[in-house]
Design an enzyme around this catalytic site. Structure first.
Site, PDB file in Angstrom:
ATOM      1  N   LYS A  46       0.404  -0.980  -0.205  1.00 37.47           N
ATOM      2  CA  LYS A  46      -0.388   0.330   0.076  1.00 37.47           C
ATOM      3  C   LYS A  46       1.163   1.567  -0.221  1.00 37.47           C
ATOM      4  O   LYS A  46       2.035   0.976  -0.001  1.00 37.47           O
ATOM      5  CB  LYS A  46      -0.934  -0.095   1.032  1.00 37.47           C
ATOM      6  CG  LYS A  46      -2.032  -1.215   1.245  1.00 37.47           C
ATOM      7  CD  LYS A  46      -2.758  -1.051   2.492  1.00 37.47           C
ATOM      8  CE  LYS A  46      -3.639  -2.210   2.606  1.00 37.47           C
ATOM      9  NZ  LYS A  46      -5.133  -2.464   3.264  1.00 37.47           N
ATOM     10  N   TYR A  54     -12.065  -1.612  -3.710  1.00 35.63           N
ATOM     11  CA  TYR A  54     -12.910  -1.517  -2.239  1.00 35.63           C
ATOM     12  C   TYR A  54     -14.247  -1.607  -2.419  1.00 35.63           C
ATOM     13  O   TYR A  54     -14.579  -1.328  -1.540  1.00 35.63           O
ATOM     14  CB  TYR A  54     -12.070  -0.934  -1.166  1.00 35.63           C
ATOM     15  CG  TYR A  54     -10.733  -1.152  -0.943  1.00 35.63           C
ATOM     16  CD1 TYR A  54     -10.579  -2.411   0.003  1.00 35.63           C
ATOM     17  CD2 TYR A  54      -9.689  -0.811  -1.320  1.00 35.63           C
ATOM     18  CE1 TYR A  54      -9.354  -3.021   1.174  1.00 35.63           C
ATOM     19  CE2 TYR A  54      -7.934  -1.176  -0.821  1.00 35.63           C
ATOM     20  CZ  TYR A  54      -8.378  -1.715   0.536  1.00 35.63           C
ATOM     21  OH  TYR A  54      -6.836  -2.663   0.410  1.00 35.63           O
ATOM     22  N   ASN A  64      -2.084   0.102   7.085  1.00 38.18           N
ATOM     23  CA  ASN A  64      -1.047  -1.434   8.050  1.00 38.18           C
ATOM     24  C   ASN A  64       0.175  -1.901   6.672  1.00 38.18           C
ATOM     25  O   ASN A  64      -0.151  -3.515   6.395  1.00 38.18           O
ATOM     26  CB  ASN A  64      -2.439  -2.092   8.037  1.00 38.18           C
ATOM     27  CG  ASN A  64      -3.496  -2.591   7.175  1.00 38.18           C
ATOM     28  OD1 ASN A  64      -2.742  -2.394   6.132  1.00 38.18           O
ATOM     29  ND2 ASN A  64      -4.616  -2.911   7.111  1.00 38.18           N
ATOM     30  N   HIS A 119      -2.073  -5.699   1.484  1.00 38.66           N
ATOM     31  CA  HIS A 119      -3.556  -6.228   1.276  1.00 38.66           C
ATOM     32  C   HIS A 119      -3.108  -7.935   0.756  1.00 38.66           C
ATOM     33  O   HIS A 119      -1.892  -7.774  -0.070  1.00 38.66           O
ATOM     34  CB  HIS A 119      -4.058  -6.028  -0.126  1.00 38.66           C
ATOM     35  CG  HIS A 119      -5.510  -6.234  -0.365  1.00 38.66           C
ATOM     36  ND1 HIS A 119      -6.412  -6.088  -0.020  1.00 38.66           N
ATOM     37  CD2 HIS A 119      -5.528  -7.361  -1.327  1.00 38.66           C
ATOM     38  CE1 HIS A 119      -7.506  -7.042  -0.408  1.00 38.66           C
ATOM     39  NE2 HIS A 119      -6.266  -7.559  -1.770  1.00 38.66           N
ATOM     40  N   GLU A 141      -9.265 -10.368  -7.552  1.00 41.20           N
ATOM     41  CA  GLU A 141      -8.528  -8.970  -7.734  1.00 41.20           C
ATOM     42  C   GLU A 141      -7.286  -9.385  -8.212  1.00 41.20           C
ATOM     43  O   GLU A 141      -6.789  -8.209  -8.345  1.00 41.20           O
ATOM     44  CB  GLU A 141      -8.879  -8.763  -5.945  1.00 41.20           C
ATOM     45  CG  GLU A 141      -9.356  -8.750  -5.066  1.00 41.20           C
ATOM     46  CD  GLU A 141      -9.166  -9.335  -3.484  1.00 41.20           C
ATOM     47  OE1 GLU A 141      -9.901  -8.406  -2.351  1.00 41.20           O
ATOM     48  OE2 GLU A 141      -8.375  -9.067  -3.664  1.00 41.20           O
TER      49      GLU A 141
HETATM   50  P1  DAT Z   1      -7.950  -7.159   5.295  1.00 41.86           P
HETATM   51  O1  DAT Z   1      -7.049  -6.155   4.404  1.00 41.86           O
HETATM   52  O2  DAT Z   1      -7.308  -7.422   6.551  1.00 41.86           O
HETATM   53  O3  DAT Z   1      -8.406  -8.356   4.053  1.00 41.86           O
HETATM   54  P2  DAT Z   1     -10.368  -5.796   5.543  1.00 41.86           P
HETATM   55  O4  DAT Z   1     -10.696  -6.758   4.004  1.00 41.86           O
HETATM   56  O5  DAT Z   1     -11.775  -5.929   6.275  1.00 41.86           O
HETATM   57  O6  DAT Z   1      -9.035  -6.178   6.204  1.00 41.86           O
HETATM   58  O7  DAT Z   1     -10.695  -3.836   5.014  1.00 41.86           O
HETATM   59  C1  DAT Z   1      -9.545  -3.883   4.666  1.00 41.86           C
HETATM   60  C2  DAT Z   1      -8.975  -2.671   4.359  1.00 41.86           C
HETATM   61  O8  DAT Z   1     -10.481  -1.387   5.466  1.00 41.86           O
HETATM   62  C3  DAT Z   1      -7.814  -2.881   6.309  1.00 41.86           C
HETATM   63  O9  DAT Z   1      -6.948  -3.127   4.963  1.00 41.86           O
HETATM   64  C4  DAT Z   1      -8.211  -1.408   6.253  1.00 41.86           C
HETATM   65  C5  DAT Z   1      -9.139  -0.573   6.208  1.00 41.86           C
HETATM   66  N1  DAT Z   1      -9.913  -1.456   7.363  1.00 41.86           N
HETATM   67  C6  DAT Z   1     -10.434  -2.869   7.657  1.00 41.86           C
HETATM   68  N2  DAT Z   1     -11.432  -1.885   8.878  1.00 41.86           N
HETATM   69  C7  DAT Z   1     -10.985  -0.987   9.388  1.00 41.86           C
HETATM   70  C8  DAT Z   1     -11.046   0.282  10.977  1.00 41.86           C
HETATM   71  N3  DAT Z   1     -12.124   0.015  11.411  1.00 41.86           N
HETATM   72  N4  DAT Z   1     -10.913   1.411  11.040  1.00 41.86           N
HETATM   73  C9  DAT Z   1     -10.050   1.412   9.536  1.00 41.86           C
HETATM   74  N5  DAT Z   1      -9.627   0.997   7.946  1.00 41.86           N
HETATM   75  C10 DAT Z   1     -10.614   0.273   8.625  1.00 41.86           C
HETATM   76 MG    MG Z   2     -10.343  -7.387   2.918  1.00 41.05          MG
END
Ligand code: DAT
Ligand code: MG
Length: 141
Positions: free
Chosen positions: A9, A49, A112, A115, A126
Site C-alpha cells: 500500500k 474496495y 497497515n 493487502h 482481484e
Molecule cells: P484486510 O485488509 O485484513 O482484508 P478488511 O478487508 O476488513 O481487512 O478491510 C480492508 C481495509 O480497510 C483494511 O486493510 C484497512 C481498512 N479498514 C478495515 N477496517 C477498518 C477500520 N475499522 N478502521 C479503519 N480502516 C479499516
Molecule cells: Mg479484505
C-alpha cells in the site's frame, strides 16, 4: 494452488518497505508471478474496495489508497492465499501476531502496509482487476 493478489500500500512504498516485503515473500517460498507499480485512481480504488462501500472507514480508505504509488503482485506457490494472509498478519497491526508484516511495519488499522485476497473467489477477481492472463507467469516456469 490458486494465485493470490498482494499489494504494498502507499504507506509501504512511501516508507521504502517494498524490498523487505518481497524478501519475506521469497523467504516463505511463495512465488512472484506478476508485479506492477502504479497509482490507483479514485474510481479504481472505489471499485477495488466496493465490498466495504458504506462502512465508516470507506472514504478514508479510498483516499489513503490513492495517496501514492502502490506495488501490485500476483503471488503463487503452495497455499498462497492463506500463507500470504498469515505473513501479513491481522488487519489491525496492534492485534497482529509478532513477526508478521503488519505487526512489524503497520502504524494503524488503515495504514497497515499490505493487502491480500481473503478467498479463492476474491483472489481470482482481484488478480484480474490488475493483470491480464498474459501478464501472469504460468506455473512451472
Ligand atoms: P484486510 O485488509 O485484513 O482484508 P478488511 O478487508 O476488513 O481487512 O478491510 C480492508 C481495509 O480497510 C483494511 O486493510 C484497512 C481498512 N479498514 C478495515 N477496517 C477498518 C477500520 N475499522 N478502521 C479503519 N480502516 C479499516
Ligand atoms: Mg479484505
Amino acid at each position: 494452488m490458486a494465485n493470490t493478489l498482494g499489494i504494498v500500500k502507499p504507506d509501504g512504498v512511501r516508507r521504502k518497505l517494498v524490498g523487505k516485503i518481497i524478501s519475506r515473500i521469497e523467504k516463505a517460498d511463495l512465488v512472484l508471478r506478476g508485479m506492477k507499480v502504479l497509482k490507483l485512481s479514485k474510481d479504481q480504488a472505489q471499485k477495488f474496495y466496493s465490498v466495504h462501500e458504506g462502512k465508516p472507514f470507506y472514504n478514508s480508505l479510498v483516499e489513503f489508497m490513492t495517496s501514492g504509488p502502490i506495488v501490485v503482485m500476483v503471488i503463487g506457490g503452495h497455499d498462497s492465499i492463506r500463507r500470504w494472509r498469515d505473513l501479513m498478519g491481522a488487519t489491525d497491526p496492534a492485534k497482529a501476531k509478532y513477526n508478521t508484516i503488519r505487526r512489524e511495519y503497520g502504524t494503524s488499522v488503515e495504514k497497515n502496509v499490505v493487502h491480500g485476497s481473503d478467498s479463492e473467489a476474491t483472489a481470482k477477481a482481484e488478480v484480474s482487476f490488475f493483470f491480464s492472463d498474459d501478464e501472469i507467469l504460468p506455473k512451472g516456469i
